[in-house]
Design a protein around this motif. Structure first.
Motif, PDB file in Angstrom:
ATOM      1  N   ARG A  14     -44.459  21.290 -44.200  1.00  0.00           N
ATOM      2  CA  ARG A  14     -45.231  21.102 -42.963  1.00  0.00           C
ATOM      3  C   ARG A  14     -46.006  22.361 -42.604  1.00  0.00           C
ATOM      4  N   ALA A  41     -45.853  11.899 -42.596  1.00  0.00           N
ATOM      5  CA  ALA A  41     -44.913  11.492 -41.540  1.00  0.00           C
ATOM      6  C   ALA A  41     -45.366  10.192 -40.882  1.00  0.00           C
ATOM      7  N   PRO A  59     -40.076  15.583 -38.140  1.00  0.00           N
ATOM      8  CA  PRO A  59     -41.389  15.408 -38.758  1.00  0.00           C
ATOM      9  C   PRO A  59     -42.377  16.388 -38.182  1.00  0.00           C
ATOM     10  N   LEU A 119     -38.442  18.807 -51.343  1.00  0.00           N
ATOM     11  CA  LEU A 119     -39.799  19.344 -51.270  1.00  0.00           C
ATOM     12  C   LEU A 119     -39.882  20.839 -51.549  1.00  0.00           C
ATOM     13  N   ILE A 160     -34.980  13.749 -46.572  1.00  0.00           N
ATOM     14  CA  ILE A 160     -36.023  14.683 -47.002  1.00  0.00           C
ATOM     15  C   ILE A 160     -35.561  16.110 -46.712  1.00  0.00           C
ATOM     16  N   GLN A 161     -35.516  16.906 -47.757  1.00  0.00           N
ATOM     17  CA  GLN A 161     -35.155  18.322 -47.642  1.00  0.00           C
ATOM     18  C   GLN A 161     -36.374  19.183 -47.942  1.00  0.00           C
ATOM     19  N   CYS A 201     -42.853  12.756 -54.639  1.00  0.00           N
ATOM     20  CA  CYS A 201     -42.414  11.404 -54.292  1.00  0.00           C
ATOM     21  C   CYS A 201     -42.246  10.565 -55.553  1.00  0.00           C
ATOM     22  N   ALA A 225     -48.736  16.887 -44.104  1.00  0.00           N
ATOM     23  CA  ALA A 225     -47.412  16.559 -43.560  1.00  0.00           C
ATOM     24  C   ALA A 225     -47.536  15.531 -42.439  1.00  0.00           C
ATOM     25  N   TYR A 229     -35.332  13.769 -41.758  1.00  0.00           N
ATOM     26  CA  TYR A 229     -35.935  15.044 -42.121  1.00  0.00           C
ATOM     27  C   TYR A 229     -34.925  16.147 -41.835  1.00  0.00           C
ATOM     28  N   PHE A 280     -46.857  16.896 -52.833  1.00  0.00           N
ATOM     29  CA  PHE A 280     -46.001  15.949 -52.117  1.00  0.00           C
ATOM     30  C   PHE A 280     -45.993  14.590 -52.808  1.00  0.00           C
ATOM     31  N   TRP A 306     -38.705  19.930 -45.632  1.00  0.00           N
ATOM     32  CA  TRP A 306     -39.836  19.493 -44.806  1.00  0.00           C
ATOM     33  C   TRP A 306     -40.506  20.636 -44.048  1.00  0.00           C
TER      34      TRP A 306
END
Length: 108
Positions: free
Chosen positions: A72, A83, A108, A12, A65-66, A25, A79, A104, A21, A68
């Motif tokens: 967020r 989540a 999250p 991310l 997931i990197q 994905c 976010a 994460y 986002f 985050w």
């Protein structure tokens, strides 16, 4: 468990909003062409994993997931929705004996 177990990586870095986002994905998770780049389509893709593995649905999946925390912080509402969708997908697959684990880099 039978069949493949997948390890997928969602990066991310630079993602600051919902659209970014959902686009990331699509790219990183190699979503199918029918992915509509909206929350409902995200939920559909993570509860139908057959397109992730040739020859049938995987027996399990790790989604790493990197980035985050920055996402967020940039868009807390998006976010939180993301989540929630991923947590619902984890519960969906756990009930079917095919674990989806979302990891994460900072919760999250």
């Amino acid at each position: 468990m039978t069949g493949p177990t997948l390890a997928l990586h969602l990066r991310l870095d630079g993602v600051t909003d919902k659209d970014g986002f959902l686009a990331r994905c699509a790219r990183d998770l190699r979503f199918p062409d029918w992915y509509g780049r909206n929350w409902d389509a995200l939920a559909d893709c993570v509860t139908d994993l057959s397109w992730w593995a040739e020859g049938g649905e995987p027996s399990g999946c790790l989604l790493d997931i990197q980035g985050w925390p920055a996402f967020r912080d940039a868009d807390p509402d998006a976010a939180a929705i993301a989540a929630d969708i991923l947590a619902d997908a984890e519960a969906y697959w756990a009930a079917r004996g095919r674990p989806l684990v979302v990891r994460y880099d900072d919760g999250p």
